[in-house]
Enzyme design. Sequence first.
Site, PDB file in Angstrom:
ATOM      1  N   GLY A  74      -4.273  65.137 167.010  1.00 28.80           N
ATOM      2  CA  GLY A  74      -5.285  66.307 167.641  1.00 28.80           C
ATOM      3  C   GLY A  74      -4.872  66.964 169.061  1.00 28.80           C
ATOM      4  N   GLU A  79       0.489  57.336 163.336  1.00 28.44           N
ATOM      5  CA  GLU A  79      -0.021  58.479 164.065  1.00 28.44           C
ATOM      6  C   GLU A  79       0.058  57.487 165.141  1.00 28.44           C
ATOM      7  OE1 GLU A  79      -2.987  60.329 161.303  1.00 28.44           O
ATOM      8  OE2 GLU A  79      -3.851  58.842 162.704  1.00 28.44           O
ATOM      9  N   GLU A 112      -9.318  56.083 166.531  1.00 26.96           N
ATOM     10  CA  GLU A 112     -10.718  56.724 167.234  1.00 26.96           C
ATOM     11  C   GLU A 112     -11.338  55.706 166.519  1.00 26.96           C
ATOM     12  OE1 GLU A 112     -10.970  60.680 164.711  1.00 26.96           O
ATOM     13  OE2 GLU A 112      -8.744  61.299 166.367  1.00 26.96           O
ATOM     14  N   HIS A 148      -8.494  53.751 161.876  1.00 33.33           N
ATOM     15  CA  HIS A 148      -8.069  55.232 162.201  1.00 33.33           C
ATOM     16  C   HIS A 148      -8.272  54.382 164.382  1.00 33.33           C
ATOM     17  CE1 HIS A 148      -7.794  59.189 164.014  1.00 33.33           C
ATOM     18  NE2 HIS A 148      -7.157  58.957 162.974  1.00 33.33           N
ATOM     19  N   SER A 197      -0.917  65.652 164.663  1.00 36.31           N
ATOM     20  CA  SER A 197      -0.428  67.097 164.297  1.00 36.31           C
ATOM     21  C   SER A 197       0.215  68.082 163.153  1.00 36.31           C
ATOM     22  CB  SER A 197       0.017  67.135 166.403  1.00 36.31           C
ATOM     23  OG  SER A 197      -1.315  67.237 167.428  1.00 36.31           O
ATOM     24  N   ASN A 221      -7.987  64.011 156.741  1.00 33.00           N
ATOM     25  CA  ASN A 221      -8.980  63.239 157.111  1.00 33.00           C
ATOM     26  C   ASN A 221     -10.192  64.421 158.006  1.00 33.00           C
ATOM     27  OD1 ASN A 221     -10.173  61.709 158.750  1.00 33.00           O
ATOM     28  ND2 ASN A 221      -8.371  60.938 160.225  1.00 33.00           N
ATOM     29  N   TRP A 222     -10.816  64.535 157.152  1.00 38.73           N
ATOM     30  CA  TRP A 222     -11.945  65.664 158.169  1.00 38.73           C
ATOM     31  C   TRP A 222     -12.329  65.246 159.095  1.00 38.73           C
ATOM     32  CZ3 TRP A 222     -15.187  67.171 152.946  1.00 38.73           C
ATOM     33  CH2 TRP A 222     -14.410  67.890 152.632  1.00 38.73           C
ATOM     34  N   LYS A 223     -12.421  63.498 159.133  1.00 35.55           N
ATOM     35  CA  LYS A 223     -12.950  63.508 160.325  1.00 35.55           C
ATOM     36  C   LYS A 223     -14.518  63.266 161.010  1.00 35.55           C
ATOM     37  CE  LYS A 223      -8.625  63.647 163.046  1.00 35.55           C
ATOM     38  NZ  LYS A 223      -8.486  63.314 164.654  1.00 35.55           N
ATOM     39  N   GLY A 243      -5.120  66.496 159.773  1.00 36.98           N
ATOM     40  CA  GLY A 243      -6.446  65.879 160.473  1.00 36.98           C
ATOM     41  C   GLY A 243      -7.014  67.527 160.111  1.00 36.98           C
ATOM     42  N   GLY A 244      -6.656  67.841 161.806  1.00 37.81           N
ATOM     43  CA  GLY A 244      -7.419  69.628 161.753  1.00 37.81           C
ATOM     44  C   GLY A 244      -6.207  70.584 161.063  1.00 37.81           C
TER      45      GLY A 244
HETATM   46  P1  PGA Z   1      -4.750  65.986 163.440  1.00 38.91           P
HETATM   47  O1  PGA Z   1      -5.167  64.719 163.409  1.00 38.91           O
HETATM   48  O2  PGA Z   1      -3.391  65.949 162.258  1.00 38.91           O
HETATM   49  O3  PGA Z   1      -5.816  66.733 164.193  1.00 38.91           O
HETATM   50  O4  PGA Z   1      -3.824  65.201 165.112  1.00 38.91           O
HETATM   51  C1  PGA Z   1      -4.456  63.167 162.440  1.00 38.91           C
HETATM   52  C2  PGA Z   1      -5.460  61.681 162.483  1.00 38.91           C
HETATM   53  O5  PGA Z   1      -5.844  61.682 163.031  1.00 38.91           O
HETATM   54  O6  PGA Z   1      -5.487  61.551 161.588  1.00 38.91           O
END
Ligand code: PGA
Length: 251
Positions: free
Chosen positions: A174, A168, A98, A96, A212, A10-12, A233-234
């Site tokens: 994050g 999640e 967010e 998600h 994470s 997930n590149w966001k 994500g990251g």
């Molecule tokens: P993260 O994000 O791996 O940076 O914690 C995961 C996500 O939001 O899908």
Amino acid sequence: MLSTKLVVGNWKMHGRLSDNAALLAAIAAGLPPGDAVRVGVCVPFPYLAQAQAVLAATPIQWGAQDVSAHLQGAYTGEVSASMAAEFGATFALIGHSERRTCHAECDDAVAAKTLRALDAGLTPVVCVGETDAQREAGLTEAVVGAQLRAVLAALSAEQVARIVVAYEPVWAIGSGKSASVAQAQQVHAFLRSVLAETSAAAAGVALLYGGSVNPDNAAELFGAADIDGGLIGGASLKAADFLAVCAAACA
Ligand code: PGA
């Protein structure tokens, strides 16, 4: 538990054409051989065409990070599921945290978007998760159960079998503070039981853990009985880290 794990990046809201090209090429070049792991990347909408061009000849699949709850029409700024499908997308992240937090997406909207994604032939990756305060209050199962049931109630058994669910925990996203394997497995087992209430096939839906995940904790998390892969994500923004997570899914 799926025999082949699924790892989805997930590149966001990250990326530039030149950086994406290098990242995608490096991932494609370093992917574990064969079909030991299924890999996807969910990119910002403008980069779907680039993902399609770069990845079409590779085993890596691509997807969007959201779709509109509407089919088409006067919805300025929105992108429909069928538009993402036109660019060869396989996945669409739906709900998600967010999106739920920053865009006030309620369970009804998440269910509607899931249906739009399915109708367009996409695989919705339906995200659920509790906040820190909700976990502290002992509400984790109530929260994720309600989030998942709201989607399941809108789908037929055949449709449920075509979704992916990502657990999640909001506090783990994050933050560098992943859920422990025991915490994640407990919620996954619960989500599996909620899915099983709808049909036998639903019990086989892929359950991803996200929050994470990194090269150091991925193997342990992916070793849990009900964790079928990860939403990353990251660590999906650095080829070496993402490839290490993909490799951990092959173990
Ligand atoms: P993260 O994000 O791996 O940076 O914690 C995961 C996500 O939001 O899908």
